[in-house]
Design a protein around this motif. Structure first.
Motif, short mmCIF file in Angstrom:
data_model
loop_
_atom_site.label_atom_id
_atom_site.label_comp_id
_atom_site.label_asym_id
_atom_site.label_seq_id
_atom_site.Cartn_x
_atom_site.Cartn_y
_atom_site.Cartn_z
N ASN A 30 0.79 -1.23 0.00
CA ASN A 30 0.00 0.00 0.00
C ASN A 30 0.82 1.28 0.00
O ASN A 30 0.26 2.37 -0.11
CB ASN A 30 -0.93 0.01 1.22
CG ASN A 30 -2.03 -1.03 1.09
OD1 ASN A 30 -2.45 -1.32 -0.03
ND2 ASN A 30 -2.46 -1.60 2.19
N CYS A 31 2.11 1.11 0.14
CA CYS A 31 2.96 2.31 0.25
C CYS A 31 2.78 3.20 -0.98
O CYS A 31 2.74 2.72 -2.12
CB CYS A 31 4.43 1.88 0.39
SG CYS A 31 5.55 3.27 0.43
N LEU A 32 2.69 4.47 -0.74
CA LEU A 32 2.43 5.40 -1.83
C LEU A 32 3.71 5.90 -2.50
O LEU A 32 3.66 6.58 -3.52
CB LEU A 32 1.64 6.61 -1.30
CG LEU A 32 0.28 6.28 -0.67
CD1 LEU A 32 -0.31 7.53 -0.04
CD2 LEU A 32 -0.66 5.69 -1.70
N SER A 33 4.80 5.57 -1.88
CA SER A 33 6.06 6.08 -2.42
C SER A 33 6.35 5.48 -3.79
O SER A 33 6.04 4.31 -4.04
CB SER A 33 7.21 5.73 -1.46
OG SER A 33 8.43 5.95 -2.09
N VAL A 34 6.93 6.28 -4.63
CA VAL A 34 7.29 5.75 -5.95
C VAL A 34 8.76 5.36 -5.96
O VAL A 34 9.29 4.88 -6.94
CB VAL A 34 7.03 6.79 -7.06
CG1 VAL A 34 5.55 6.92 -7.32
CG2 VAL A 34 7.66 8.13 -6.73
N PRO B 113 8.47 -0.51 2.12
CA PRO B 113 7.67 0.65 2.52
C PRO B 113 8.56 1.82 2.94
O PRO B 113 9.59 1.62 3.57
CB PRO B 113 6.87 0.14 3.72
CG PRO B 113 7.68 -0.99 4.26
CD PRO B 113 8.38 -1.61 3.10
N CYS B 114 8.09 3.00 2.58
CA CYS B 114 8.94 4.17 2.79
C CYS B 114 8.93 4.62 4.24
O CYS B 114 9.90 5.16 4.75
CB CYS B 114 8.49 5.30 1.88
SG CYS B 114 6.88 5.97 2.32
N GLY B 115 7.79 4.41 4.89
CA GLY B 115 7.69 4.83 6.28
C GLY B 115 7.25 6.28 6.42
O GLY B 115 7.02 6.77 7.52
N PHE B 116 7.13 6.97 5.31
CA PHE B 116 6.78 8.38 5.35
C PHE B 116 5.36 8.65 4.87
O PHE B 116 4.71 9.57 5.33
CB PHE B 116 7.72 9.18 4.45
CG PHE B 116 9.10 9.30 5.00
CD1 PHE B 116 9.46 10.35 5.82
CD2 PHE B 116 10.06 8.34 4.71
CE1 PHE B 116 10.74 10.46 6.32
CE2 PHE B 116 11.34 8.43 5.20
CZ PHE B 116 11.69 9.50 6.01
N CYS B 117 4.95 7.86 3.93
CA CYS B 117 3.69 8.20 3.28
C CYS B 117 2.50 7.92 4.22
O CYS B 117 2.66 7.28 5.26
CB CYS B 117 3.53 7.40 1.99
SG CYS B 117 3.20 5.67 2.26
N ARG B 118 1.38 8.41 3.79
CA ARG B 118 0.19 8.28 4.63
C ARG B 118 -0.10 6.82 4.99
O ARG B 118 -0.34 6.48 6.13
CB ARG B 118 -1.00 8.88 3.86
CG ARG B 118 -2.30 8.88 4.62
CD ARG B 118 -3.46 9.15 3.70
NE ARG B 118 -3.56 8.11 2.68
CZ ARG B 118 -4.06 8.30 1.46
NH1 ARG B 118 -4.46 9.48 1.09
NH2 ARG B 118 -4.13 7.31 0.59
N GLU B 119 -0.03 5.97 3.98
CA GLU B 119 -0.38 4.57 4.22
C GLU B 119 0.60 3.92 5.21
O GLU B 119 0.19 3.17 6.08
CB GLU B 119 -0.39 3.80 2.89
CG GLU B 119 -1.52 4.18 1.96
CD GLU B 119 -2.89 3.99 2.59
OE1 GLU B 119 -3.07 3.04 3.37
OE2 GLU B 119 -3.79 4.81 2.31
N CYS B 120 1.87 4.21 5.00
CA CYS B 120 2.86 3.62 5.90
C CYS B 120 2.63 4.10 7.33
O CYS B 120 2.67 3.33 8.28
CB CYS B 120 4.28 4.00 5.46
SG CYS B 120 4.82 3.10 4.02
N VAL B 121 2.42 5.39 7.42
CA VAL B 121 2.22 5.96 8.76
C VAL B 121 0.99 5.36 9.42
O VAL B 121 1.03 4.95 10.57
CB VAL B 121 2.12 7.51 8.67
CG1 VAL B 121 1.67 8.08 10.00
CG2 VAL B 121 3.45 8.09 8.24
ZN ZN Z 1 5.10 4.42 2.28
#
Ligand code: ZN
Ligand code: ATP
Length: 904
Positions: A338-342, A347-355
């Motif tokens: 689900n991570c929104l990062s491209v 997972p990026c850990g920053f995007c809304r989904e990760c958070v």
């Molecule tokens: Zn993410």
């Protein structure tokens, strides 16, 4: 889904209680947070001030939701609990999910075997009312009393318990309050002194609810509560379940990372913020990216590829022992999906989904316990919810823990729907895949989570220690890992407990904490026992038992030690104890006999059928351990030195109680030395392995040293019972080996004196003459005066085909053709193990077909040189003969290559 929601703390109860008993008196409240352990301690004092509810958090919090003052509050609480100060006066109300069903966090205390889980739910109305912005604000500087006041009088968290003791047996997965209360008692809550934690109150509250944890919400969310999130790190409350409009953009804008993309301990620093002290190491170092996972390269790679290629299966099964990272991986997988990062690292850990996901606020990723959905209505609700599109994410992910508890019909319902659902992923997790029905196994993508290797675990613990600023003895971590039985969580938990004793992690402390006897003491005891010193043995054993150890534990440790010693050769991970044992007590007869007792198993080359094993599929570490032990047994210092520094046990094959060991050197001088002492080397290996050892000594060229993959072209058959000098193109090209060969011109150097007498002068001369002739083959398969005769007499024991082939070669060799043009093979059948006949045949056929210029058959009768039969003409071209060995060394380049390609 978040830390707190699933289980803020995973504590093996019994271990913890035992540990706490020891630790409690020693702990330093300023440095150690005991909050999570207090829950499990049977004599913790629960009479605390009102704000305790915040401080009782077992480490479950959102890493960006921290509040320094609450930390102070926590520390204060620690002090207060110890001194039994004050009495709780906050009212306790069971969270009612039917109210403004929002988040609460849950502490799960796992009783690892019994599969019971205790959920302690906390919520704090006042705190939770604080808007989330406050959460991210700098830590409050308010003095603690204000905090206390601000919390007092609020409805507070109450324990809720789900005991999934035997859900498979019980239809109702929610255990009666009776059990609940006993469970609470078990974990120490029976000591609750304040009204806020009185059992009766909890009982009353709980019993007022018909079911536990579930309402008819359209989607199942086990951990929802009416707490809207206070934003305090130590509070288990959560932000509202409904998407907080302020949250996602803000978090993205703030770029406040919850987790790292690179993995590694360093990254956890970011996540831990102020509240590190109250987090268990497990929580603090819970992996949050594939890179963080320890010992799961294959799993991580496969899942990453699945995502990057868009090949997402609807159903996954993660199975493997406890504490090996299944849940963590499932969360990372869900986050990556689900991570929104491209960017590449997800997972990026920053995007809304990760958070959202890592803070447990994702509405599309749910973590469920099998027991909680083990009911028709509930699974119906769940599937109904699942049929809807994800709210904010790409995928809806359901992580089902302990899925082996799912009832057949529930599982069928999931399986029937899982294919229909799109953009939904079910990740089933179990530590007991044997209990799963075939229907599930065949429908899902299975990932096995192996036990974490000790080395990986040690490395991880070291990192943690460094990160935490612990001073540690590596041996302590080695010991910890060896006791963790492959569960990284267990190892981390024990380290956590040790850390409560101070920042010094020592081996002796570890022994004490874990209630085990040190290897030294154990070896002393074993020595006494084996040297028949009964009175001292009893005295020593009593001493140990009185001091600290349980008799059963002592016996089990002793048994393990003896097993380790016996298996020292095949399990080098255990060899530390064995080495000490042998080194220290080598003179003890009884110990000698233990260590020398034969090991029957073929433990080196598992199922390896290649005879000229290059050692690639043998475990190098094991070979090294065996080699080290063999060297240690040797008496001669100089030989020891050479073998240790220059020698290498490159392969070992054990078949039918016979071992074939190959040792290698890179310097001809060393080979010579080893050859002269080959008997000693063979017998020391024999001591280690407990079976007869045939030794081969090889000289490797220096280019082979550079590239150990390049092996000499040679072919070895069956179990040798002699040595072999390998001559192949690879060593001929090497200058050193040229020297070696020239030195070999003296035949007496070729064979050590013990064997020299077995060869007639003619044979010796033959060797000398043909030593450098690389144009012919050497074959030596054999002994026997009259192969036909022998074949007849032993017909029953020798496969017909074998006899036939032997006859053919015999016949051919006796034919009118010149013997020097015909391969000649004779066979000493009595020495050929039946299992190897087919290999003899293959080799023979290959030789016959490849037009070897000569195959010399040397009939060996070790004690009678007259037995040697060498066709005269062949002898002129003959090259090299070893003795008593089913062995052949092609020395022509082209033929060697041909043979080698076709290796048996
Ligand atoms: Zn993410
Ligand atoms: N492979 C791993 N890599 C890194 N950390 C791990 C690993 N396995 C376990 N851990 C540590 O143990 C903790 C618990 O791991 P996790 O819950 O993922 O294990 P699990 O296999 O799901 O256990 P269980 O089956 O008991 O639920 C993690 O927080 C982490 O600190």
């Amino acid at each position: 889904m978040d830390e707190g929601r699933r289980h803020s703390v995973d504590i093996p109860i019994k271990k913890t209680i035992v540990a706490l008993k020891r630790v409690r008196s020693l702990r330093d409240p300023t440095t150690n947070s005991m909050s999570k352990f207090i829950t499990a301690s049977d004599d913790a004092n629960w009479e605390v001030k009102a704000c305790v509810r915040e401080t009782l958090d077992l480490g479950s919090f959102n890493s960006n939701q921290v509040h320094k003052s609450h930390k102070i509050c926590l520390e204060n609480f620690m002090l207060e609990t110890q001194h039994n100060v004050g009495s709780g006066h906050a009212s306790r109300i069971i969270n009612n999910r039917n109210t403004t069903s929002k988040r609460s966090s849950v502490v799960k205390i796992k009783a690892s075997r019994s599969k019971r889980s205790v959920f302690v739910r906390h919520s704090c109305r006042d705190c939770c009312k604080r808007p989330l912005e406050k959460v991210a604000a700098p830590p409050s500087t308010k003095p603690m009393p204000e905090e206390v006041d601000s919390c007092s009088g609020t409805n507070v968290e109450v324990a809720e318990t789900i005991l999934n003791a035997k859900p498979a047996k019980k239809k109702n997965e929610y255990v009666s309050w009776k059990k609940t209360s006993s469970m609470i008692e078990e974990i120490g809550m029976s000591r609750v002194g304040s009204p806020s934690f009185s059992l009766s109150e909890i009982q009353t509250n709980l019993s007022s609810r018909s079911t536990y944890g579930f309402t008819n919400n359209d989607e199942i969310d086990v951990v929802d509560s009416n707490c809207s999130g206070c934003g305090i790190s130590n509070c288990w409350s959560r932000t509202p379940k409904d998407k907080d409009p302020t949250l996602s953009p803000d978090i993205e804008a703030q770029e406040l990372p919850l987790l790292s993309t690179q993995g590694g301990v360093e990254d956890h620093k970011v996540t831990s913020l102020v509240s590190d002290n109250s987090k268990s190491l497990c929580q603090k170092y819970r992996p949050r990216s594939f890179g963080d996972l320890v010992g799961l390269k294959v799993v991580a790679k496969s899942l990453m590829h699945a995502i990057s290629r868009g090949k997402i299966a609807p159903l996954y099964l993660f199975h493997g022992p406890r504490g090996t990272g299944k849940t963590s991986t499932a969360r990372i997988f869900a986050a990556t999906l689900n991570c929104l990062s491209v960017k590449e690292h997800r997972p990026c850990g920053f995007c809304r989904e990760c958070v959202f996901l890592f803070s447990g606020q994702s509405r599309d990723v749910k973590e469920l316990y099998a027991a909680t959905i083990n009911h028709k209505d509930r699974i119906k609700t769940l599937l109904k919810g699942a049929s809807r599109d994800p709210l904010t994410s790409q995928f809806k992910v359901y992580i089902v823990e302990e899925c082996h508890f799912l009832r057949g019909e529930i599982l069928s319902a999931i399986l029937n729907n899982v294919e229909i659902l799109s953009r939904h992923v079910f990740v089933m997790i179990t530590s007991d895949s044997d209990k799963l029905p075939q229907s599930l196994l065949s429908q899902c993508q299975r990932y096995h989570f192996p036990k974490i290797k000790d080395d990986d675990m040690i490395c991880r613990l070291e990192n943690i220690c460094i990160q935490e600023g612990f001073v540690f003895e590596r041996d302590a971590l080695v010991f910890l890992s060896s006791k963790a039985n492959g569960s990284l969580r267990d190892a981390e938990n024990t380290l956590d407990q040790l850390a409560l004793l101070g920042k010094k992690i020592t081996l002796s402390l570890t022994h004490e904490l874990m209630g085990v006897v040190s290897d030294e003491e154990l070896l002393d005891l074993l020595y006494l026992a084996l040297s028949a010193d009964t009175s001292n043995t009893v005295r020593k054993a009593r001493e140990l038992m009185w001091s600290r150890i349980d008799p059963m534990q002592l016996v089990s440790q002793l048994a393990k030690l003896i097993m380790d010693i016996l298996s020292g050769g095949c399990h080098p991970e255990f060899s530390l104890a064995a080495e000490k044992f042998l080194g220290k007590y080598a003179h003890c007869q009884a110990l000698d006999s233990i260590s020398k007792s034969p090991i029957q198993t073929n433990f080196i080359c598992y199922g390896c059928s290649e005879l000229n094993c290059s050692g690639n599929h043998c475990n190098r570490a094991k070979l090294e351990a065996i080699w080290r032990r063999a060297i240690r047994i040797l008496q001669s210092g100089s030989l020891k030195g050479i073998l240790e520094k220059e020698g290498n046990l490159s392969s070992l094959h054990i078949r039918e109680g016979q071992a074939l060991a190959t040792i290698e050197f890179y310097n001809p001088d060393h080979v010579t030395k080893a050859e002269k002492s080959w008997k000693l080397i063979a017998s020391s290996l024999q001591n280690v392995l407990g079976c007869h050892v045939d030794l081969r000594i090889n000289l490797l060229s220096t280019c082979e040293k550079k590239n150990s993959k390049v092996r000499k072209l040679s072919l070895t058959l069956l179990n040798c019972s002699g040595r072999r000098q390998e001559l192949s193109e690879s060593n001929i090209t090497d200058e050193n080996e040229r020297q070696y060969l020239s030195r070999k011109e003296s035949i007496d150097e070729i064979y050590p004196t013990d064997y020299g007498h077995k060869f007639s002068p003619q044979i010796k001369q033959l060797h000398a003459n043909t030593m450098h002739d690389s144009s012919c083959f050497h074959a030596e398969l054999v002994t026997g005066n009259n192969i036909e005769e022998k074949a007849q007499s032993n017909r029953r024991e020798i496969p017909a085909q074998f006899v036939q082939t032997a006859r053919i070669s015999m016949t051919e060799s006796n034919s009118s053709k010149a013997r020097d043009e015909i391969p000649y093979i004779s066979i000493e059948e009595s020495e050929v193990p039946p299992s190897c006949f087919s290999k003899v045949l293959k080799l023979q056929r290959r030789l016959l077909s490849c037009n070897a210029s000569h195959i010399i058959c040397l009939k060996l009768r070790p004690h009678s040189k007259s037995d040697f039969y060498i066709p005269k003409k062949s002898a002129e071209k003959a090259h090299f003969l070893t003795y008593d060995s089913y062995d052949m060394t092609p020395s022509s380049n082209t033929k060697s290559a041909a043979l080698n390609e076709d290796r048996v």
